[in-house]
Design an enzyme around this catalytic site. Structure first.
Site, PDB file in Angstrom:
ATOM      1  N   LYS A  24      -6.776  -5.057  -3.636  1.00 33.56           N
ATOM      2  CA  LYS A  24      -7.710  -5.915  -1.818  1.00 33.56           C
ATOM      3  C   LYS A  24      -8.673  -5.059  -1.159  1.00 33.56           C
ATOM      4  O   LYS A  24      -8.202  -3.244  -1.362  1.00 33.56           O
ATOM      5  CB  LYS A  24      -6.851  -6.585  -0.584  1.00 33.56           C
ATOM      6  CG  LYS A  24      -5.890  -5.041  -0.226  1.00 33.56           C
ATOM      7  CD  LYS A  24      -4.502  -5.424   0.643  1.00 33.56           C
ATOM      8  CE  LYS A  24      -3.665  -4.270   1.240  1.00 33.56           C
ATOM      9  NZ  LYS A  24      -5.043  -3.097   1.924  1.00 33.56           N
TER      10      LYS A  24
ATOM     11  N   CYS B 194      -2.151  -2.188   7.679  1.00 38.52           N
ATOM     12  CA  CYS B 194      -2.003  -3.853   6.476  1.00 38.52           C
ATOM     13  C   CYS B 194      -0.235  -4.199   6.312  1.00 38.52           C
ATOM     14  O   CYS B 194      -0.451  -5.512   6.022  1.00 38.52           O
ATOM     15  CB  CYS B 194      -2.258  -2.842   5.733  1.00 38.52           C
ATOM     16  SG  CYS B 194      -3.802  -2.209   4.923  1.00 38.52           S
TER      17      CYS B 194
ATOM     18  N   ASP C   4       1.093  -1.360   0.203  1.00 34.27           N
ATOM     19  CA  ASP C   4       0.150  -0.269   0.063  1.00 34.27           C
ATOM     20  C   ASP C   4       0.484   1.419   0.219  1.00 34.27           C
ATOM     21  O   ASP C   4       0.633   2.504   0.852  1.00 34.27           O
ATOM     22  CB  ASP C   4      -0.858  -0.132   1.441  1.00 34.27           C
ATOM     23  CG  ASP C   4      -1.735  -1.035   1.431  1.00 34.27           C
ATOM     24  OD1 ASP C   4      -1.729  -2.115  -0.160  1.00 34.27           O
ATOM     25  OD2 ASP C   4      -3.351  -1.186   1.783  1.00 34.27           O
TER      26      ASP C   4
HETATM   27  C1  VGL Z   1      -4.438   0.486   5.152  1.00 35.64           C
HETATM   28  C2  VGL Z   1      -6.614   1.421   7.012  1.00 35.64           C
HETATM   29  C3  VGL Z   1      -7.418   1.321   6.333  1.00 35.64           C
HETATM   30  C4  VGL Z   1      -2.725   0.135   5.551  1.00 35.64           C
HETATM   31  C5  VGL Z   1      -5.486   0.570   4.854  1.00 35.64           C
HETATM   32  O1  VGL Z   1      -2.259   0.413   4.686  1.00 35.64           O
HETATM   33  O2  VGL Z   1      -2.669  -0.126   6.857  1.00 35.64           O
HETATM   34  N1  VGL Z   1      -5.084   0.827   6.678  1.00 35.64           N
HETATM   35  N2  VGL Z   1      -6.861   1.038   4.579  1.00 35.64           N
END
Ligand code: VGL
Ligand code: ZN
Length: 234
Positions: free
Chosen positions: A136, A181, A38
């Site tokens: 995802k 994540c 991410d």
């Molecule tokens: C994430 C919160 C919501 C992350 C993704 O990448 O850690 N955290 N969506």
């Protein structure tokens, strides 16, 4: 200089080999993959779900990615009005917790909406060799911190089978955010029978109510190794 054959044949072979193995145990090999979690604009300073100093992971990841045969990029990829967004729950604010069908869910600001600039990778992330981009969190009713299993803990993303098909036995995790994540991905990797390493300086955390300390504790308990990028030096 003593050759490899001489070392292996020598009297101290066992000891020498063991010492060498220890030293190089974090050197990526055939059975290792790098999971880059991410590294997207919404999680960068100024983004809608900014991770403090999240941009600092980019050069570190660029530097280590070349050491891996297999590299996977994950991309948080939510529908508009996703169930993990506070905006989808009237009267609720970001960072409150609600109960969804699968359990507790932290509510987030809108982020990483499919096809928007915020969902794109940081422009300086340079990992063109990555073989898989794994999206995802696209199920409107289910979040997915983990790159392996959605938050219902049942729905698979397909990453486990993909990595196993490629001969991967150990995953190195980095990216954003350490305590969400990245941690969930590393913990699921362990549950699914992989060895897992988190490269700490290639991650940054959100740290919500002690979530970072909790994440490291859970990872230690599960046998996730904690490493620094310099330990992967060739
Ligand atoms: C994430 C919160 C919501 C992350 C993704 O990448 O850690 N955290 N969506
Ligand atoms: Zn998300």
């Amino acid at each position: 200089m003593m050759g490899r054959r001489a070392v292996l044949g020598g009297a101290a072979a066992g000891v020498a080999a063991a010492a060498a193995a220890q030293e190089v145990s974090l050197r990526p090999g055939f059975a290792d993959a790098l999971l880059v979690v991410d590294v997207q604009n919404c999680f960068m300073p100024g983004g809608s779900l900014a991770v403090p100093r999240g941009d600092e992971v980019v050069p570190v990841i660029n530097a280590i990615a070349g050491r891996f045969r297999i590299v996977v990029l994950t991309q948080d990829w939510h529908t508009p009005g996703h169930a993990s967004f506070a905006s989808a729950h009237p009267g609720k604010q970001p960072f409150e917790v609600v109960r969804l069908s699968y359990g507790n869910q932290v509510l987030w600001p809108d982020h990483c909406i499919q096809g928007t600039p915020g969902a794109e990778f940081h422009k300086d992330l340079h990992v063109p060799q990555a073989q898989l981009v794994l999206r995802k969190g696209y199920n409107p009713k289910i979040d997915s911190y983990s790159a392996f299993l959605e938050a219902d803990r049942r729905t698979k993303t397909g990453l486990e089978a993909w990595l196993k098909a490629k001969g991967i036995k150990r995953v190195f995790c980095c990216g954003l955010a350490t305590d969400f994540c990245v941690a969930w991905t590393a913990l699921d990797a362990r549950r699914l029978g992989f060895e897992a390493v988190v490269v700490e300086d290639a991650c940054r955390a959100i740290d919500l109510d002690g979530s970072l300390a909790k994440a490291w504790a859970a990872m230690a308990k599960a046998g996730v190794e904690r490493a620094q990028s310099a330990m992967l030096a060739a």
